[in-house]
Design a protein around this motif. Structure first.
Motif, mmCIF file in Angstrom:
data_model
loop_
_atom_site.group_PDB
_atom_site.id
_atom_site.type_symbol
_atom_site.label_atom_id
_atom_site.label_comp_id
_atom_site.label_asym_id
_atom_site.label_seq_id
_atom_site.Cartn_x
_atom_site.Cartn_y
_atom_site.Cartn_z
ATOM 1 N N GLY A 104 0.775 -1.143 0.158
ATOM 2 C CA GLY A 104 -0.333 -0.461 -0.029
ATOM 3 C C GLY A 104 0.737 0.698 -0.071
ATOM 4 N N THR A 105 0.745 1.867 0.419
ATOM 5 C CA THR A 105 1.229 3.227 0.931
ATOM 6 C C THR A 105 2.582 3.599 2.297
ATOM 7 N N MET A 106 2.430 2.518 2.875
ATOM 8 C CA MET A 106 3.215 2.169 3.756
ATOM 9 C C MET A 106 5.119 1.876 3.435
ATOM 10 N N THR A 107 4.836 1.385 1.966
ATOM 11 C CA THR A 107 6.305 1.592 1.643
ATOM 12 C C THR A 107 6.609 1.989 0.776
ATOM 13 N N GLU A 108 7.781 1.752 0.288
ATOM 14 C CA GLU A 108 8.449 2.339 -1.581
ATOM 15 C C GLU A 108 8.626 0.637 -1.840
ATOM 16 N N GLU A 109 7.716 0.760 -3.602
ATOM 17 C CA GLU A 109 8.728 -0.835 -4.033
ATOM 18 C C GLU A 109 9.822 -0.442 -4.142
ATOM 19 N N PHE A 110 10.589 -1.824 -3.762
ATOM 20 C CA PHE A 110 12.462 -1.597 -3.963
ATOM 21 C C PHE A 110 12.670 -1.717 -5.730
#
Length: 234
Positions: A104-110
């Motif tokens: 979701g908005t909790m992390t960035e995708e690597f």
């Protein structure tokens, strides 16, 4: 001085010596303080944190499907990463959590490009969620991200102060090894880091430093080049 490093912390380290808790805030503040000092000295720092303070494999049920157990472990590392990132931000160090899957908005995708941009702008990047697939340890993702980001070295902060010729918890006469070749870790099946990670470090020629987290100011000292723990040469 190192230009770019990957620091691996165990999830258990976040709990400190306290029983029945997942986080010891005093321990985390001390770790964050050391990371802040390293960043202020000009070294780019990325973190990988295990999930052992929440979950260790099939610890709840030995019959549990391995893939499901590993998926829970991946999510445990995400929780730890978000927690530590918040402590870093509170202390004035910008931190970003990147995962190999969408949260979701909790992390960035690597993204390699994004991670490098963050690091070059003085942010700490915390890699969570492992590889996004089961069967791989957080040691392996540490080595992989180190290879991808061309890190100068990997630093493994452990509950023991280096590599020994036998288990120091079982053998009081175990001798500490100050320097060892990566290929010897593989040949002798020394369980100091995951063998997949060791093989990748050997192949990509990434040096490793294994040291004790509980020693005073050990992260700063190890990254500063002091002879601390065991140096794994390639």
């Amino acid at each position: 001085m190192y230009n770019r490093i990957i620091l691996k912390l165990s999830g258990e380290a976040l709990a400190g010596e306290k029983s029945g808790v997942n986080f010891d805030n005093d321990v985390i503040k001390a770790i964050v303080g050391q990371i802040k000092k390293i960043v202020s000295n000009g070294t780019e720092v990325a973190l990988v944190i295990g999930g052992g303070n929440f979950w260790r494999g099939r610890s709840a049920d030995s019959k549990m499907d391995r893939c499901k157990a590993d998926q829970i472990g991946m999510l445990a590392t995400v929780m730890n990463a978000i927690y530590v990132a918040d402590f870093l931000n509170q202390d004035g160090v910008e931190a970003v959590v990147q995962t190999p899957f969408k949260c979701g908005t909790m992390t960035e995708e690597f993204s390699k490009a994004s991670a490098l941009n963050h690091l070059k702008n003085g942010r700490v990047v915390i890699f969570a969620g492992g590889l996004g697939h089961p069967m791989f340890s957080t040691d392996t993702i540490t080595a992989l991200r180190g290879a991808e980001l061309e890190a100068d070295a990997l630093f493994f902060a452990k509950n023991v102060d280096g590599v020994y010729d036998s288990d120091p918890n079982e053998n009081p006469n175990a001798k500490k090894i100050d320097e060892i070749k990566c290929e010897d870790i593989i040949k002798n099946n020394l369980k100091v880091i995951d063998l997949t990670a060791a093989s990748l470090c050997f192949e990509q020629k990434i040096p490793v430093v294994i040291f004790g987290l509980n020693e005073e100011n050990s992260i700063v000292r190890a990254v500063g080049g002091q002879k601390l723990g065991t140096i794994v040469t390639v």
